[in-house]
Design a protein around this motif. Structure first.
Motif, short mmCIF file in Angstrom:
data_model
loop_
_atom_site.label_atom_id
_atom_site.label_comp_id
_atom_site.label_asym_id
_atom_site.label_seq_id
_atom_site.Cartn_x
_atom_site.Cartn_y
_atom_site.Cartn_z
N LYS A 238 32.32 -25.38 -47.14
CA LYS A 238 31.34 -25.69 -46.09
C LYS A 238 29.93 -25.82 -46.68
CE LYS A 238 34.09 -25.47 -42.65
NZ LYS A 238 34.41 -26.64 -41.92
N VAL A 239 29.20 -26.81 -46.17
CA VAL A 239 27.80 -26.97 -46.56
C VAL A 239 26.97 -26.98 -45.29
CG1 VAL A 239 26.07 -28.51 -47.62
CG2 VAL A 239 28.39 -28.41 -48.55
N GLU A 240 25.97 -26.10 -45.18
CA GLU A 240 25.03 -26.21 -44.06
C GLU A 240 23.61 -26.03 -44.58
OE1 GLU A 240 25.70 -24.33 -40.04
OE2 GLU A 240 23.56 -23.84 -40.33
N VAL A 241 22.93 -27.13 -44.69
CA VAL A 241 21.54 -27.10 -45.16
C VAL A 241 20.69 -27.98 -44.26
CG1 VAL A 241 19.99 -27.46 -47.11
CG2 VAL A 241 22.38 -26.90 -47.56
N PHE A 242 19.77 -27.36 -43.53
CA PHE A 242 18.81 -28.17 -42.76
C PHE A 242 17.64 -28.49 -43.68
CE2 PHE A 242 19.97 -25.71 -38.63
CZ PHE A 242 21.17 -26.38 -38.57
N SER A 243 17.22 -29.74 -43.67
CA SER A 243 16.08 -30.09 -44.51
C SER A 243 14.77 -29.77 -43.82
CB SER A 243 16.14 -31.57 -44.88
OG SER A 243 17.28 -31.78 -45.68
N LYS A 244 14.78 -29.81 -42.49
CA LYS A 244 13.56 -29.49 -41.75
C LYS A 244 13.85 -28.33 -40.82
CE LYS A 244 10.78 -32.64 -40.08
NZ LYS A 244 10.42 -33.81 -39.25
N MET A 245 12.83 -27.53 -40.60
CA MET A 245 13.03 -26.41 -39.69
C MET A 245 11.72 -26.08 -39.03
SD MET A 245 15.05 -23.98 -38.64
CE MET A 245 15.25 -22.25 -38.32
N GLY A 246 11.74 -25.98 -37.72
CA GLY A 246 10.51 -25.66 -37.02
C GLY A 246 10.52 -24.29 -36.42
N GLU A 247 11.69 -23.62 -36.48
CA GLU A 247 11.79 -22.37 -35.73
C GLU A 247 11.53 -21.14 -36.56
OE1 GLU A 247 15.00 -24.28 -35.47
OE2 GLU A 247 14.04 -25.50 -33.95
N ILE A 248 11.31 -20.06 -35.84
CA ILE A 248 11.24 -18.73 -36.46
C ILE A 248 12.28 -17.90 -35.74
CG2 ILE A 248 9.83 -16.63 -36.43
CD1 ILE A 248 7.53 -18.24 -37.27
N VAL A 249 13.12 -17.21 -36.50
CA VAL A 249 14.15 -16.40 -35.85
C VAL A 249 13.78 -14.93 -36.00
CG1 VAL A 249 16.63 -16.11 -35.54
CG2 VAL A 249 15.77 -18.17 -36.65
N GLU A 250 13.68 -14.25 -34.87
CA GLU A 250 13.38 -12.81 -34.88
C GLU A 250 14.66 -12.03 -34.62
OE1 GLU A 250 10.74 -11.39 -35.83
OE2 GLU A 250 9.26 -13.00 -35.78
N ASN A 251 14.56 -10.73 -34.85
CA ASN A 251 15.66 -9.84 -34.49
C ASN A 251 16.87 -10.02 -35.42
OD1 ASN A 251 16.41 -7.84 -32.75
ND2 ASN A 251 17.66 -9.20 -31.48
N VAL A 252 16.65 -10.54 -36.61
CA VAL A 252 17.75 -10.73 -37.55
C VAL A 252 17.98 -9.40 -38.27
CG1 VAL A 252 18.63 -12.19 -39.42
CG2 VAL A 252 16.86 -13.07 -37.89
N PRO A 253 19.23 -8.99 -38.43
CA PRO A 253 19.47 -7.72 -39.11
C PRO A 253 18.91 -7.73 -40.54
CG PRO A 253 21.54 -8.66 -38.28
CD PRO A 253 20.48 -9.67 -38.05
N VAL A 254 18.52 -6.56 -41.03
CA VAL A 254 18.04 -6.48 -42.41
C VAL A 254 18.53 -5.17 -43.03
CG1 VAL A 254 15.78 -5.61 -41.60
CG2 VAL A 254 15.99 -6.46 -43.92
N THR A 255 18.99 -5.25 -44.27
CA THR A 255 19.29 -4.04 -45.03
C THR A 255 18.34 -4.05 -46.21
OG1 THR A 255 21.61 -4.07 -44.39
CG2 THR A 255 21.05 -2.80 -46.36
N ARG A 256 17.33 -3.20 -46.13
CA ARG A 256 16.32 -3.22 -47.20
C ARG A 256 16.88 -2.54 -48.45
NH1 ARG A 256 11.57 -5.10 -44.84
NH2 ARG A 256 11.62 -4.84 -42.58
N PHE A 257 16.53 -3.11 -49.61
CA PHE A 257 17.08 -2.60 -50.85
C PHE A 257 16.31 -1.38 -51.36
CE2 PHE A 257 18.65 -7.20 -51.74
CZ PHE A 257 19.73 -7.00 -50.87
N MET A 258 15.11 -1.15 -50.84
CA MET A 258 14.34 0.03 -51.24
C MET A 258 14.00 0.83 -49.98
SD MET A 258 11.69 -1.58 -54.03
CE MET A 258 11.24 -2.95 -53.01
N SER A 259 13.81 2.15 -50.17
CA SER A 259 13.52 2.96 -48.99
C SER A 259 12.06 3.41 -48.94
CB SER A 259 14.45 4.16 -48.94
OG SER A 259 14.35 4.83 -50.16
N HIS A 260 11.24 2.94 -49.86
CA HIS A 260 9.81 3.33 -49.83
C HIS A 260 8.86 2.14 -49.84
CE1 HIS A 260 10.82 2.73 -54.01
NE2 HIS A 260 9.56 2.82 -54.37
N LYS A 261 9.34 0.97 -50.27
CA LYS A 261 8.50 -0.23 -50.29
C LYS A 261 9.25 -1.34 -49.54
CE LYS A 261 7.67 -1.00 -54.86
NZ LYS A 261 6.92 -1.13 -56.14
N ALA A 262 8.53 -2.09 -48.73
CA ALA A 262 9.22 -3.13 -47.95
C ALA A 262 8.47 -4.45 -48.00
CB ALA A 262 9.34 -2.68 -46.49
N TRP A 263 9.21 -5.52 -48.04
CA TRP A 263 8.65 -6.86 -47.90
C TRP A 263 8.57 -7.19 -46.42
CZ3 TRP A 263 7.41 -7.68 -52.70
CH2 TRP A 263 8.28 -7.37 -53.73
#
Ligand code: 5AD
Ligand code: SF4
Length: 476
Positions: free
Chosen positions: A162-187
């Motif tokens: 499967k290939v799914e690549v949008f070349s253009k994107m106008g949206e911002i998606v919130e509420n996406v799950p995240v597992t941070r790799f560090m527990s003291h510094k965050a991006w």
């Protein structure tokens, strides 16, 4: 033969519209929820902080599907390579890695190999991988991370690539799950994409147009991090100074810095600021909030006005110096770093000497230096890449010697001083030595008792090198 997938298009990705970004919310369809039961994943990340943060999102999505992280790629059922396209070397490394994964795929035909990130946005890379690297099952782009559950589901059920690549994107998606790799510094992403179009750079094509997140979403993310005990956030954008401009509101990056500072997170950093638009409201905010760290990364790229013009950097040598000198004057004690490219097409010896003398002028604490790499699809790729490899290498070496000289000179001010260090972990070379960073982003290796990752400790500096400091923890 007809292809059953659509190739991305850098040409399409070049286009910018004036439409305001729409905000979407991520939700997980019921049918995907057990997809990862009894399965493990492994993510390899290349490139910049935006990629690091994207990998944390991929991990978050996989965790929400029931997958478990594996410390060993040989035990993984899904391997994702999150790629960088900024220079040719980074791409070659990835191709080597995919080549090496073929053996794992032969041993375990159920293994799913995914290619993500900036290389996935390039038509030539996708075409090459689809044709020659058949061990790759899924290619998804920088705008398609939230499609990961669907893509995995489809591959499990169809056994098709499967290939799914949008070349253009106008949206911002919130509420996406995240597992941070560090527990003291965050991006913390504050905006996505880039509209600057420096002529050598592929990023505006691979990451789309500038889109700012709403300030409320950013601030509540930082407030959550404070509650979870995080000590440092790094606000991320390709050009953070442009924050808010696309939202059509009277609220700048300076305003955002002030509001993030009010969360009382102990340390705030930001990456990257372009000399263009580095306004007084930013300087004010940086000066007035002690939890904004005394460190500024201000890419110069070249010290020669003609080359800067060809790079479309939008400032001359003199304009850069004017801003730099003002920052130095108004922000005493701050550390400054930069990015520099050598060997841009038509860079003469004199132009390169201008870059060297710019380093003499700015006396940077450090610089990330690169040999120009031609990126197909960018305007600079139409110029002849006319500088001999040996000349580029010699220039890089001369530049690096100068950078090291000033790095060392700047570090001398820390000799015998007591500095605050946010502990990152145990040094890779010696298990009795800890490491972390000062507010000025200086790497410190130090000895001490009962040191914990994520703690802010006081360290007396005993030895000064060009790119790190050594010291001893002070027992309080
Ligand atoms: N060649 C070499 N270096 C590049 N960078 C971006 N594009 C290229 C390229 N084509 C460097 C710039 C940028 C940093 C992230 O990477 O210095 O600031
Ligand atoms: Fe690339 Fe220039 Fe945008 Fe930085 S500001 S990501 S160098 S185009």
């Amino acid at each position: 033969m007809k292809k059953d997938y659509v190739l991305p298009s850098l040409n399409e990705a070049r286009k910018r519209d004036k439409n305001r970004s729409e905000k979407l919310y991520f939700s997980l369809e019921e049918k995907y929820k057990d997809l990862g039961k009894d399965k493990k994943y492994y993510i390899i990340t290349h490139g910049c902080q935006a990629n690091q943060r994207d990998s944390e999102t991929m991990a978050g999505i996989l965790d929400s599907l029931g997958y478990e992280a594996s410390a060993d790629e040989k035990k993984a059922d899904v391997i994702i390579i999150n790629t960088c396209a900024v220079r040719q070397g980074a791409e070659e490394k990835v191709l080597g890695e995919i080549g090496a994964l073929k053996r794992l795929k032969n041993e375990n035909p159920d293994l799913i190999i995914c290619l993500a990130g900036c290389m996935a946005q390039e038509e030539k890379s996708v075409a090459l991988i689809m044709e020659k690297y058949r061990q790759v099952d899924i290619i998804f782009g920088t705008h398609n991370i939230t499609s990961l559950p669907k893509l995995l589901y489809d591959v499990y059920n169809s056994k098709q690539r499967k290939v799914e690549v949008f070349s253009k994107m106008g949206e911002i998606v919130e509420n996406v799950p995240v597992t941070r790799f560090m527990s003291h510094k965050a991006w913390v992403n504050i905006m996505y994409g880039c509209n600057k179009f420096c002529t050598y750079c592929i990023v505006p094509y691979t990451r789309g147009k500038e889109r700012s997140r709403n300030k409320e979403d950013i601030i509540s993310e930082v407030e959550e991090l404070v509650k979870d005990g995080y000590k440092e956030v790094c606000l991320l954008g390709q050009n953070v100074n442009a924050y808010g401009k696309d939202l059509g509101i009277d609220y700048t990056f300076g305003n955002l810095l002030n509001d993030v500072a009010k969360t009382n997170i102990p340390r705030i950093r930001f990456m990257t600021s372009h000399p263009w638009d580095f306004d007084d409201s930013m300087i004010e905010a940086i000066r007035n909030n002690p939890n904004i760290m005394p460190y500024i990364h201000l890419p110069i790229q070249s010290g020669n006005t003609e080359i800067l013009k060809k790079m479309n950097r939008r400032y001359s040598r003199e304009e850069y110096f004017e801003l730099f000198d003002k920052l130095k004057r108004e922000l005493p004690g701050f550390a400054f770093t930069t990015d520099i490219i050598v060997g841009f097409p038509n860079e003469s010896d004199e132009a390169f000497e201008d870059t060297l003398s710019a380093v003499d002028h700015c006396e940077y604490d450090n610089a990330f230096t690169f040999i120009y790499s031609k990126r197909e699809g960018t305007p600079a790729a139409l110029l002849e890449d006319d500088i001999e490899r040996s000349v580029k290498e010699e220039r890089l070496q001369r530049l690096n010697e100068k950078v090291a000289y000033y790095a060392n000179k700047n570090n001398q001010r820390f000799r015998d001083q007591i500095v605050e260090v946010l502990v990152d972990g145990v040094s890779k070379r010696n298990s009795e030595v800890y490491s972390g960073y000062t507010p000025e982003n200086k790497l410190v290796n130090f000895t001490g008792k009962d040191v914990k990752v994520g703690e802010l400790v006081k360290v007396k500096i005993t030895e000064v090198m060009s790119f790190s400091l050594n010291g001893e923890k002070i027992e309080e």
